[in-house]
Scaffold this motif. Structure first.
Motif, PDB file in Angstrom:
ATOM      1  N   GLN A  42      55.912   3.439  42.098  1.00  0.00           N
ATOM      2  CA  GLN A  42      56.805   3.895  42.216  1.00  0.00           C
ATOM      3  C   GLN A  42      57.135   4.831  40.626  1.00  0.00           C
ATOM      4  N   SER A  50      59.500   9.815  44.126  1.00  0.00           N
ATOM      5  CA  SER A  50      59.042   8.928  45.166  1.00  0.00           C
ATOM      6  C   SER A  50      59.965   8.735  46.157  1.00  0.00           C
ATOM      7  N   PHE A  52      61.209   5.081  48.405  1.00  0.00           N
ATOM      8  CA  PHE A  52      60.985   4.578  49.149  1.00  0.00           C
ATOM      9  C   PHE A  52      61.615   3.505  49.534  1.00  0.00           C
ATOM     10  N   GLY A  73      62.582   6.062  42.050  1.00  0.00           N
ATOM     11  CA  GLY A  73      62.357   4.305  41.309  1.00  0.00           C
ATOM     12  C   GLY A  73      63.887   3.916  41.480  1.00  0.00           C
TER      13      GLY A  73
END
Length: 294
Positions: A42, A50, A52, A73
């Motif tokens: 990341q 990003s 995730f 993040g």
């Protein structure tokens, strides 16, 4: 007035709320450094952007069955993501890095009739990534973590480790064939030791190098089982976990069992020969005193 859907955009990306520039599906056993590596990925995302999806339920659509979400993040609201995923992911924007992780499983557990991500289109993943760790340090870290749960009996603890060990064996089988299968394998032990290795992996994945450090200790799973006060991952002595556990009777018993698993030894001889050699010395020892009557 209904908004027309763009049929040129895959349904999965419409549901996500953006079209990623790179999408990675990551597999690894617990306590294998998964979150340290995922955090690093990341940090090296394009412009730090990003999405995730953490610890998704195997065999199902990750957009619907993740156990946590991070955007750029930072932790985001899982409740809001379940209600309206695009409203959470919009801060990442088009071209962001998309990460999906699965724990305690690997592609080896699936087949054509049951895919790791359910109905999610397999072709949309740019790479499938395998994270793996040396057997001795991995089992030491896993057992230490499980021992910290007062609600787990000895039988339950050892059952968890042995079942996960079975998946670990099959994961190593894929690691050996990674190149021919088109998989990207990341060895946590090498990753922690070598900046050059980390840079090589980033290049292999098609990511630029923005932050190639080890980063901070991740809070997932309670952080380090051995060094609770460590904040920087560079402080962790992750290559010494098995030495720190070798005096633990429960760990010794697990190693005696592992040393008698020929499938495990075969995989370790190819991937971690030093671990295999150590287990072979254990196999030559009797786990219990011989010739004594009760």
């Amino acid at each position: 007035m209904a908004v027309a859907l763009d049929m040129s955009v895959p349904a999965e990306w419409q549901a996500l709320g953006l079209t990623p520039g790179l999408s990675l599906r990551v597999f690894g056993m617990r306590r294998s450094g998964n979150h340290a590596i995922l955090s690093w990925l990341q940090r090296n995302a394009p412009a730090g952007r990003s999405v995730f999806l953490n610890n998704c339920k195997p065999g199902t659509d990750p957009l619907q069955n993740s156990r946590g979400i991070e955007v750029n993040g930072a932790h985001a609201s899982q409740k809001q993501a379940k209600r309206d995923l695009p409203s959470v992911t919009r801060d990442a924007g088009e071209g962001a890095l998309f990460l999906v992780s699965y724990e305690d499983t690997s592609p080896a557990e699936f087949n054509l009739s049951r895919q790791p991500s359910g109905a999610f289109d397999e072709a949309l993943f740019s790479h499938n990534v395998l994270i793996y760790r040396s057997f001795l340090n991995w089992t030491a870290s896993l057992l230490k973590k499980i021992q910290g749960n007062p609600g787990y009996t000895l039988v339950r603890r050892n059952g968890i480790v042995l079942r996960t060990m079975d998946s670990y064996i099959r994961l190593l089988g894929l690691v050996r064939q990674a190149q021919e299968l088109g998989l990207v394998a990341i060895c946590y032990d090498h990753w922690t030791r070598s900046a050059d290795y980390r840079a090589q992996i980033l290049q292999q994945l098609g990511l630029g190098q923005h932050d190639n450090s080890l980063g901070e200790v991740q809070s997932y799973g309670g952080g380090s089982s051995f060094q609770k006060q460590a904040s920087s991952a560079a402080e962790l002595e992750t290559d010494k976990r098995w030495q720190q556990m070798r005096g633990d009777a429960e760990y010794q018993a697990l190693l005696h069992l592992a040393a008698r698993d020929q499938d495990l030894l075969t995989e370790l001889e190819a991937v971690f020969p030093e671990d295999a050699a150590y287990l072979k010395t254990i196999a030559q020892q009797q786990p219990l005193p011989q010739g004594e009557s009760l």
